[in-house]
Write a protein that holds these residues in place. Structure first.
Motif, PDB file in Angstrom:
ATOM      1  N   LEU A 143     -35.966 -12.522   3.575  1.00  0.00           N
ATOM      2  CA  LEU A 143     -34.819 -13.403   3.381  1.00  0.00           C
ATOM      3  C   LEU A 143     -33.786 -12.777   2.447  1.00  0.00           C
ATOM      4  CD1 LEU A 143     -36.583 -16.879   3.010  1.00  0.00           C
ATOM      5  CD2 LEU A 143     -35.210 -16.086   4.933  1.00  0.00           C
ATOM      6  N   ARG A 144     -34.266 -12.094   1.402  1.00  0.00           N
ATOM      7  CA  ARG A 144     -33.336 -11.474   0.464  1.00  0.00           C
ATOM      8  C   ARG A 144     -32.543 -10.347   1.117  1.00  0.00           C
ATOM      9  NH1 ARG A 144     -36.816 -10.288  -2.878  1.00  0.00           N
ATOM     10  NH2 ARG A 144     -36.804 -12.229  -4.052  1.00  0.00           N
ATOM     11  N   SER A 145     -33.177  -9.615   2.035  1.00  0.00           N
ATOM     12  CA  SER A 145     -32.461  -8.527   2.703  1.00  0.00           C
ATOM     13  C   SER A 145     -31.408  -9.042   3.682  1.00  0.00           C
ATOM     14  CB  SER A 145     -33.465  -7.638   3.440  1.00  0.00           C
ATOM     15  OG  SER A 145     -34.153  -8.383   4.438  1.00  0.00           O
ATOM     16  N   HIS A 146     -31.597 -10.248   4.237  1.00  0.00           N
ATOM     17  CA  HIS A 146     -30.638 -10.826   5.179  1.00  0.00           C
ATOM     18  C   HIS A 146     -29.810 -11.938   4.545  1.00  0.00           C
ATOM     19  CE1 HIS A 146     -33.644  -8.917   7.801  1.00  0.00           C
ATOM     20  NE2 HIS A 146     -32.667  -8.796   8.679  1.00  0.00           N
ATOM     21  N   ARG A 147     -29.753 -11.992   3.220  1.00  0.00           N
ATOM     22  CA  ARG A 147     -28.999 -13.056   2.550  1.00  0.00           C
ATOM     23  C   ARG A 147     -27.501 -12.849   2.771  1.00  0.00           C
ATOM     24  NH1 ARG A 147     -29.725 -13.437  -3.787  1.00  0.00           N
ATOM     25  NH2 ARG A 147     -28.681 -11.416  -3.559  1.00  0.00           N
ATOM     26  N   PRO A 148     -26.765 -13.910   3.090  1.00  0.00           N
ATOM     27  CA  PRO A 148     -25.322 -13.756   3.322  1.00  0.00           C
ATOM     28  C   PRO A 148     -24.580 -13.485   2.024  1.00  0.00           C
ATOM     29  CG  PRO A 148     -25.941 -16.073   3.402  1.00  0.00           C
ATOM     30  CD  PRO A 148     -27.216 -15.302   3.301  1.00  0.00           C
ATOM     31  N   ALA A 149     -23.308 -13.088   2.181  1.00  0.00           N
ATOM     32  CA  ALA A 149     -22.481 -12.785   1.012  1.00  0.00           C
ATOM     33  C   ALA A 149     -22.119 -14.068   0.268  1.00  0.00           C
ATOM     34  CB  ALA A 149     -21.213 -12.044   1.441  1.00  0.00           C
ATOM     35  N   TYR A 150     -21.942 -13.949  -1.044  1.00  0.00           N
ATOM     36  CA  TYR A 150     -21.596 -15.104  -1.880  1.00  0.00           C
ATOM     37  C   TYR A 150     -20.090 -15.358  -1.822  1.00  0.00           C
ATOM     38  CZ  TYR A 150     -20.843 -17.948  -6.027  1.00  0.00           C
ATOM     39  OH  TYR A 150     -20.470 -18.932  -6.888  1.00  0.00           O
ATOM     40  N   THR A 151     -19.733 -16.636  -1.710  1.00  0.00           N
ATOM     41  CA  THR A 151     -18.331 -17.037  -1.731  1.00  0.00           C
ATOM     42  C   THR A 151     -18.122 -18.038  -2.858  1.00  0.00           C
ATOM     43  OG1 THR A 151     -18.769 -18.823  -0.147  1.00  0.00           O
ATOM     44  CG2 THR A 151     -18.062 -16.701   0.758  1.00  0.00           C
ATOM     45  N   PRO A 152     -17.009 -17.957  -3.603  1.00  0.00           N
ATOM     46  CA  PRO A 152     -16.792 -18.906  -4.706  1.00  0.00           C
ATOM     47  C   PRO A 152     -16.676 -20.346  -4.241  1.00  0.00           C
ATOM     48  CG  PRO A 152     -15.317 -17.009  -4.884  1.00  0.00           C
ATOM     49  CD  PRO A 152     -15.953 -16.933  -3.540  1.00  0.00           C
ATOM     50  N   THR A 154     -18.137 -21.862  -1.327  1.00  0.00           N
ATOM     51  CA  THR A 154     -19.332 -22.465  -0.717  1.00  0.00           C
ATOM     52  C   THR A 154     -20.625 -21.869  -1.227  1.00  0.00           C
ATOM     53  OG1 THR A 154     -19.187 -20.899   1.129  1.00  0.00           O
ATOM     54  CG2 THR A 154     -18.087 -23.033   1.395  1.00  0.00           C
ATOM     55  N   GLY A 155     -20.589 -20.758  -1.974  1.00  0.00           N
ATOM     56  CA  GLY A 155     -21.820 -20.136  -2.444  1.00  0.00           C
ATOM     57  C   GLY A 155     -22.493 -19.352  -1.328  1.00  0.00           C
ATOM     58  N   PHE A 156     -23.833 -19.399  -1.314  1.00  0.00           N
ATOM     59  CA  PHE A 156     -24.595 -18.724  -0.270  1.00  0.00           C
ATOM     60  C   PHE A 156     -24.772 -19.694   0.906  1.00  0.00           C
ATOM     61  CE2 PHE A 156     -26.033 -16.551  -4.144  1.00  0.00           C
ATOM     62  CZ  PHE A 156     -25.764 -15.247  -3.780  1.00  0.00           C
ATOM     63  N   VAL A 157     -24.188 -19.379   2.025  1.00  0.00           N
ATOM     64  CA  VAL A 157     -24.259 -20.225   3.222  1.00  0.00           C
ATOM     65  C   VAL A 157     -24.807 -19.377   4.363  1.00  0.00           C
ATOM     66  CG1 VAL A 157     -22.970 -21.619   4.872  1.00  0.00           C
ATOM     67  CG2 VAL A 157     -22.332 -21.642   2.467  1.00  0.00           C
ATOM     68  N   TRP A 158     -25.888 -19.865   4.952  1.00  0.00           N
ATOM     69  CA  TRP A 158     -26.485 -19.137   6.070  1.00  0.00           C
ATOM     70  C   TRP A 158     -25.716 -19.469   7.344  1.00  0.00           C
ATOM     71  CZ3 TRP A 158     -30.305 -15.629   5.396  1.00  0.00           C
ATOM     72  CH2 TRP A 158     -30.978 -15.668   4.170  1.00  0.00           C
ATOM     73  N   PRO A 159     -25.219 -18.453   8.039  1.00  0.00           N
ATOM     74  CA  PRO A 159     -24.479 -18.723   9.283  1.00  0.00           C
ATOM     75  C   PRO A 159     -25.427 -19.176  10.390  1.00  0.00           C
ATOM     76  CG  PRO A 159     -24.745 -16.366   8.988  1.00  0.00           C
ATOM     77  CD  PRO A 159     -25.291 -17.012   7.737  1.00  0.00           C
ATOM     78  N   ILE A 160     -24.957 -20.102  11.176  1.00  0.00           N
ATOM     79  CA  ILE A 160     -25.735 -20.612  12.303  1.00  0.00           C
ATOM     80  C   ILE A 160     -25.349 -19.796  13.532  1.00  0.00           C
ATOM     81  CG2 ILE A 160     -26.230 -22.611  13.745  1.00  0.00           C
ATOM     82  CD1 ILE A 160     -25.566 -24.370  11.361  1.00  0.00           C
ATOM     83  N   ALA A 161     -26.290 -18.997  14.007  1.00  0.00           N
ATOM     84  CA  ALA A 161     -26.010 -18.127  15.149  1.00  0.00           C
ATOM     85  C   ALA A 161     -26.065 -18.938  16.435  1.00  0.00           C
ATOM     86  CB  ALA A 161     -27.025 -16.983  15.206  1.00  0.00           C
ATOM     87  N   GLU A 162     -25.046 -18.805  17.230  1.00  0.00           N
ATOM     88  CA  GLU A 162     -25.009 -19.498  18.510  1.00  0.00           C
ATOM     89  C   GLU A 162     -25.834 -18.736  19.536  1.00  0.00           C
ATOM     90  OE1 GLU A 162     -20.995 -19.909  19.644  1.00  0.00           O
ATOM     91  OE2 GLU A 162     -20.451 -21.229  17.960  1.00  0.00           O
ATOM     92  N   PRO A 163     -26.443 -19.455  20.476  1.00  0.00           N
ATOM     93  CA  PRO A 163     -27.237 -18.760  21.503  1.00  0.00           C
ATOM     94  C   PRO A 163     -26.348 -17.884  22.363  1.00  0.00           C
ATOM     95  CG  PRO A 163     -26.969 -21.086  22.048  1.00  0.00           C
ATOM     96  CD  PRO A 163     -26.449 -20.912  20.653  1.00  0.00           C
TER      97      PRO A 163
END
Length: 299
Positions: A143-152, A154-163
């Protein structure tokens, strides 16, 4: 240098198998399973079972009921407590305290012609805990290796991949007809997806940088306005009061009005008045000294 942390009599990390003995005596049964166990390193040569075997070695008489003979001894002994031939056998190592009282020390089992030492409860629980912690650590690293970039914002937000936009029906139809999709299209689609994902990531990064710059600039302006000192008020010129005819007078009593003139009414405009001047200390009215005259003396 590898250091073995197991005690000298702990063989829970090892097993024993003797293929030649199995080929010579056939598959294991309840009668020969203990004989097969005595050939392993788990068997204690100082046990009561070995003492009985040494006593009957030269007589030629087999042990008819070894369990009843062991009740006459006290000390370490082995006993076959469970048998499911030809795959599973369980053997206990125990200490006999009296003819009717024994204390288990270790457990061994024969599984598919291999002899194992059963681990104790501490070893079993610690091994399970270490396995669980290793799995959790591995999952957290992934999870740490695939953690998204931090934004002031929203913070850490996991993107929802579309099928992926692929038609399952067409794929099934091609598979049924035996047609294979062209191999050249897949790399193009993958490259397009990578380009789109890279462009979206760059736009998101640029948008985040702009938001961060705007927030920093607003904070700096607010801090500059909050901590700015107020400007000093300009000095105003005080108008000089016109000198009056009574400036030389030390008394505030108005001058007498000459006859034949009507005094003017009081005006609404305030008239400047000089503050009363104080005289030197002791310059007020002098008190007269009281003197008494004595009558002349009588002749």
């Amino acid at each position: 240098m590898d250091v073995d942390l197991h005690p000298p009599d702990d063989y829970s990390h090892r097993f024993f198998i003797w293929h030649e003995w199995i080929q010579a005596h056939g598959p294991l049964t309840a009668d020969n399973a203990f004989e097969y166990f005595t050939t392993s390193m788990f068997y204690d040569k100082q046990s009561n079972n070995q003492v009985l075997r040494m006593q009957t070695m030269h007589t030629g008489l087999p042990l008819v009921n070894e369990a009843e003979e062991l009740r006459r001894f006290t000390g370490i002994e082995f006993a076959l407590v469970h048998a499911e031939p030809p795959s599973l056998f369980i053997i206990h190592k125990r200490e006999r305290l009296s003819p009717d009282e024994v204390r288990p020390l270790a457990v061994y089992f024969i599984l598919n012609n291999r002899i194992y030492q059963s681990p104790d409860v501490y070893t079993l629980v610690s091994n399970r805990l270490l396995t669980s912690l290793h799995s959790l650590q591995k999952s957290l690293d992934t999870l740490r290796s695939h953690r998204p970039a931090y934004t002031p914002r929203t913070g850490f937000v996991w993107p929802i991949a579309e099928p992926p936009s692929t038609d399952a029906a067409s794929n099934k139809k091609r598979a049924a007809e035996g047609e294979s999709a062209p191999a050249a299209e897949e790399p193009e689609d993958i490259s397009k997806e990578r380009e789109l994902s890279g462009a979206s990531a760059d736009s998101k990064r640029q948008q985040n940088n702009m938001l961060l710059w705007s927030a920093m600039r607003t904070t700096a302006m607010h801090a500059h306005e909050s901590f700015q000192l107020p400007a000093a008020a300009p000095e105003e010129s005080v108008p000089e009061t016109p000198a009056t005819a009574t400036a030389g007078r030390s008394s505030v009593t108005p001058a007498p009005v000459p006859r034949g003139t009507t005094p003017k009414g009081p005006s609404n405009a305030p008239t400047p008045q000089d503050p009363p001047t104080k005289g030197p200390p002791g310059g007020g009215k002098k008190k007269k000294k009281r003197t008494s005259t004595l009558p002349p003396p009588a002749p």
